[in-house]
Design a protein around this motif. Sequence first.
Motif, PDB file in Angstrom:
ATOM      1  N   VAL A  27       0.842  -1.205   0.000  1.00 46.72           N
ATOM      2  CA  VAL A  27       0.000   0.000   0.000  1.00 46.72           C
ATOM      3  C   VAL A  27       0.870   1.245   0.000  1.00 46.72           C
ATOM      4  O   VAL A  27       0.626   2.219  -0.733  1.00 46.72           O
ATOM      5  CB  VAL A  27      -0.958  -0.012   1.208  1.00 46.72           C
ATOM      6  CG1 VAL A  27      -1.693   1.336   1.315  1.00 46.72           C
ATOM      7  CG2 VAL A  27      -1.949  -1.153   1.099  1.00 46.72           C
ATOM      8  N   GLY A  28       1.924   1.191   0.796  1.00 47.19           N
ATOM      9  CA  GLY A  28       2.835   2.337   0.815  1.00 47.19           C
ATOM     10  C   GLY A  28       3.530   2.553  -0.512  1.00 47.19           C
ATOM     11  O   GLY A  28       3.701   3.700  -0.962  1.00 47.19           O
ATOM     12  N   ALA A  29       3.930   1.432  -1.164  1.00 42.56           N
ATOM     13  CA  ALA A  29       4.625   1.555  -2.452  1.00 42.56           C
ATOM     14  C   ALA A  29       3.704   2.125  -3.527  1.00 42.56           C
ATOM     15  O   ALA A  29       4.116   2.971  -4.344  1.00 42.56           O
ATOM     16  CB  ALA A  29       5.151   0.179  -2.878  1.00 42.56           C
ATOM     17  N   VAL A  30       2.435   1.673  -3.558  1.00 45.26           N
ATOM     18  CA  VAL A  30       1.466   2.211  -4.519  1.00 45.26           C
ATOM     19  C   VAL A  30       1.260   3.704  -4.289  1.00 45.26           C
ATOM     20  O   VAL A  30       1.260   4.516  -5.229  1.00 45.26           O
ATOM     21  CB  VAL A  30       0.132   1.449  -4.424  1.00 45.26           C
ATOM     22  CG1 VAL A  30      -0.942   2.148  -5.251  1.00 45.26           C
ATOM     23  CG2 VAL A  30       0.315   0.011  -4.891  1.00 45.26           C
ATOM     24  N   THR A  31       1.082   4.068  -3.053  1.00 48.53           N
ATOM     25  CA  THR A  31       0.890   5.488  -2.718  1.00 48.53           C
ATOM     26  C   THR A  31       2.103   6.313  -3.126  1.00 48.53           C
ATOM     27  O   THR A  31       1.988   7.411  -3.688  1.00 48.53           O
ATOM     28  CB  THR A  31       0.639   5.632  -1.209  1.00 48.53           C
ATOM     29  OG1 THR A  31      -0.461   4.811  -0.828  1.00 48.53           O
ATOM     30  CG2 THR A  31       0.356   7.080  -0.843  1.00 48.53           C
ATOM     31  N   LYS A  32       3.293   5.723  -2.837  1.00 44.72           N
ATOM     32  CA  LYS A  32       4.520   6.433  -3.193  1.00 44.72           C
ATOM     33  C   LYS A  32       4.643   6.594  -4.709  1.00 44.72           C
ATOM     34  O   LYS A  32       5.024   7.670  -5.219  1.00 44.72           O
ATOM     35  CB  LYS A  32       5.721   5.672  -2.652  1.00 44.72           C
ATOM     36  CG  LYS A  32       7.059   6.352  -2.934  1.00 44.72           C
ATOM     37  CD  LYS A  32       8.207   5.535  -2.339  1.00 44.72           C
ATOM     38  CE  LYS A  32       9.542   6.199  -2.639  1.00 44.72           C
ATOM     39  NZ  LYS A  32      10.672   5.407  -2.082  1.00 44.72           N
ATOM     40  N   GLY A  33       4.311   5.524  -5.464  1.00 43.01           N
ATOM     41  CA  GLY A  33       4.375   5.605  -6.929  1.00 43.01           C
ATOM     42  C   GLY A  33       3.431   6.638  -7.492  1.00 43.01           C
ATOM     43  O   GLY A  33       3.794   7.427  -8.387  1.00 43.01           O
ATOM     44  N   LEU A  34       2.189   6.626  -6.980  1.00 40.22           N
ATOM     45  CA  LEU A  34       1.229   7.627  -7.426  1.00 40.22           C
ATOM     46  C   LEU A  34       1.713   9.024  -7.116  1.00 40.22           C
ATOM     47  O   LEU A  34       1.586   9.951  -7.934  1.00 40.22           O
ATOM     48  CB  LEU A  34      -0.126   7.365  -6.772  1.00 40.22           C
ATOM     49  CG  LEU A  34      -0.862   6.097  -7.238  1.00 40.22           C
ATOM     50  CD1 LEU A  34      -2.119   5.892  -6.397  1.00 40.22           C
ATOM     51  CD2 LEU A  34      -1.230   6.205  -8.717  1.00 40.22           C
ATOM     52  N   LEU A  72       2.362  11.938  -9.809  1.00 39.38           N
ATOM     53  CA  LEU A  72       1.552  13.149  -9.736  1.00 39.38           C
ATOM     54  C   LEU A  72       2.384  14.397  -9.462  1.00 39.38           C
ATOM     55  O   LEU A  72       1.963  15.510  -9.791  1.00 39.38           O
ATOM     56  CB  LEU A  72       0.477  12.995  -8.651  1.00 39.38           C
ATOM     57  CG  LEU A  72      -0.639  11.993  -8.970  1.00 39.38           C
ATOM     58  CD1 LEU A  72      -1.555  11.811  -7.767  1.00 39.38           C
ATOM     59  CD2 LEU A  72      -1.452  12.478 -10.171  1.00 39.38           C
ATOM     60  N   ARG A  73       3.555  14.193  -8.869  1.00 40.27           N
ATOM     61  CA  ARG A  73       4.370  15.365  -8.551  1.00 40.27           C
ATOM     62  C   ARG A  73       4.879  16.058  -9.832  1.00 40.27           C
ATOM     63  O   ARG A  73       5.321  17.202  -9.786  1.00 40.27           O
ATOM     64  CB  ARG A  73       5.561  14.973  -7.669  1.00 40.27           C
ATOM     65  CG  ARG A  73       6.563  14.088  -8.370  1.00 40.27           C
ATOM     66  CD  ARG A  73       7.683  13.660  -7.445  1.00 40.27           C
ATOM     67  NE  ARG A  73       8.501  14.790  -7.084  1.00 40.27           N
ATOM     68  CZ  ARG A  73       9.662  14.691  -6.401  1.00 40.27           C
ATOM     69  NH1 ARG A  73      10.065  13.507  -6.016  1.00 40.27           N
ATOM     70  NH2 ARG A  73      10.371  15.749  -6.118  1.00 40.27           N
ATOM     71  N   CYS A  74       4.806  15.314 -10.937  1.00 39.84           N
ATOM     72  CA  CYS A  74       5.274  15.909 -12.194  1.00 39.84           C
ATOM     73  C   CYS A  74       4.419  17.111 -12.617  1.00 39.84           C
ATOM     74  O   CYS A  74       4.874  17.963 -13.390  1.00 39.84           O
ATOM     75  CB  CYS A  74       5.279  14.865 -13.301  1.00 39.84           C
ATOM     76  SG  CYS A  74       6.452  13.505 -13.002  1.00 39.84           S
ATOM     77  N   VAL A  75       3.177  17.131 -12.162  1.00 39.95           N
ATOM     78  CA  VAL A  75       2.308  18.257 -12.526  1.00 39.95           C
ATOM     79  C   VAL A  75       2.415  19.400 -11.532  1.00 39.95           C
ATOM     80  O   VAL A  75       1.707  20.396 -11.644  1.00 39.95           O
ATOM     81  CB  VAL A  75       0.840  17.796 -12.644  1.00 39.95           C
ATOM     82  CG1 VAL A  75       0.716  16.685 -13.675  1.00 39.95           C
ATOM     83  CG2 VAL A  75       0.303  17.337 -11.292  1.00 39.95           C
ATOM     84  N   GLN A  76       3.262  19.271 -10.570  1.00 37.48           N
ATOM     85  CA  GLN A  76       3.450  20.318  -9.571  1.00 37.48           C
ATOM     86  C   GLN A  76       4.931  20.677  -9.499  1.00 37.48           C
ATOM     87  O   GLN A  76       5.615  20.435  -8.503  1.00 37.48           O
ATOM     88  CB  GLN A  76       2.941  19.834  -8.204  1.00 37.48           C
ATOM     89  CG  GLN A  76       1.453  19.596  -8.124  1.00 37.48           C
ATOM     90  CD  GLN A  76       0.668  20.904  -8.139  1.00 37.48           C
ATOM     91  OE1 GLN A  76       1.207  21.979  -7.821  1.00 37.48           O
ATOM     92  NE2 GLN A  76      -0.593  20.850  -8.534  1.00 37.48           N
TER      93      GLN A  76
END
Length: 638
Positions: free
Chosen positions: A585-592, A596-600
Amino acid sequence: MVEFAMHHAWLVPLLPALSFLVIVFITRPRPKLSAAVSIACMLGSFALAALAAYGVFTDNHFQHRPLIYDVHWFGMQGLNVDVGIYLDPSSAMMIFMVTMVASLVQIYSTGYMKGDPGYPVFFSYLSLFAAAMLGLILSSNLLQMFIFWELVGLCSYLLIGFYSHKISAREAAKKAFITCRVADFALLLGMLAIQIIFGTLNLDELSEIMPHFENYTTAGMMTLIAVLVFIGPVGKSGQFPLHVWLPDAMEGPTPVSALIHAATMVVAGVYLVGRTMFLFTEVEPAMHLVAVTGAFTAFFAATIAITQREIKRILAYSTVSQLGYMMLALGVGSLTASFFHLWTHAFFKALMFLGAGSVLHALHHKADVWEMGGLIKKMPVTGWTFVVGGLAIAGIPPFAGFWSKDEILLATFLEGHYVLFALASCTAFLTAFYIWRMIFLAFFGAEKPENHPHESPGSMTGPLLVLAVMATAAGLIGTPGNPLWQNWIFFGHPHHGEPNIPIMLISTALAAAGIGLAYLLYLKDKDKANARALAGMFRPVYKLIYNKYYVDELYLWFNRKIVDGSARMTYLFDIYVVDGIVNGVGAVTKGLGQNLRCVQTGKMQTYALVFFLAVLVITVALAFTDSSSTALVMGGAK
């Protein structure tokens, strides 16, 4: 003074407790002063205990009603706990016996432990040990008793592992502590059930309530409670299958062994069952469990003792066997016989352990009886007092063990437990055999030229002489012609048993046969050829018994394969399943988050580019959408 001692019995455990504190915080740098403080306080407790016992046994009021002093400790809704003393003939006998044996052990220790770097610490532990046992005996409720019960266990741990530089001593201390903790957990559960169901842990109140348990709970629940309570004494008093810690407790100094085996740790379990007889007598299956466990333990330990070689280990298995006798008596409903044997056993077992310590002291801790011989010539006081102890435990009249052992055999026979009677009778034969095997090998026969024994100092032989007198005469208060004991120590109603000559003759004949066989194999046969031939003839059986039926190995296998295996599986499940899910769960969250940080990015030109691309996409989408819509409309018009 008698009245003062009776009404201030709380001073009996308090004095050794105070000596513990004085030694730890004040006199520890001065070893001799520490020993003097400890012995003085112990003798003071003995004097108070003797006066209190005299007062109890000369006042007929105490035959049926105890002297109880309670002080409120704490309370809450559904639970009120007092602390106090509970003085009756049983507890009066116990505090007299414990203080006497503890005093003699401490005097003996001044010679045995001389020069030891832990000398003052050792005496502080002895004081705390005695205080804990005396507090347990005088407790007026089960919670107070349980606190001292655990303190007794702590002291045994400290004393068994006293030689902490030895790996074997450290392991033996842990083994004793852990084994007893398993049993104590069951005892605690039983106490909790008693409090929840009956609303009190007060012994006097429970003795009034338990006969009417149908008003509170079912027979099944009572049986469960009785079994849980009994498991505690099974551990503390070394009953099968939790007996394994007791022989290893020999790693402690010999005075500790004498105190544990004679007057404190192991008799605490017998005392607890005796004190709660009002519970067990209401549950017949529990009584049968106690009787069968005791009889089997007595026989089981006796068979192991006949093959052991170390002098203290033989005595240790002897203690397990004798404790089985005491439990057997309780299981057939005879508090009288059980506590009578507890009383006599304390003196002859303390005598024999201290005698063994004298031998070890003289032979520089050489413990194998096969490497001894002829010690009676160089150590006459130790040797002949040890012989007195051997006659007492074998059950030769008129020594103390004869009267108490016969009381158990008689009670078992009269209650119709004929199989258990036969088992106890066989144990009597084995007891005489293995004790006198040890005596003949160690004290008689040819001397070993490599040994240079010498008699121990007066500080060690003096207590041996006192205990030899008690091992001879302590049983006379319970003879059929003088049933003083039976008139005072009982449950329900006084026991006035008539002398049973056939039982006396049978037990004496078995004891004599055991001594005779030991004489033929280990003294008359100079080369011990017949004994070795028998061992060779029954080699598989001998190996099985010598290795203690592999019970220790079975526990070791269980710990390594089952406990450690279960722990390993649980560890793998935790690592790969529980942690895998959480980490996944942590790895999925980290990947997302990383995507997503690419748009910020925080750069205006990037945002402008994204805005432009978004407008372009939307425009193209609308253009195609509009074209499709127009075509659809035109097609519809046609």
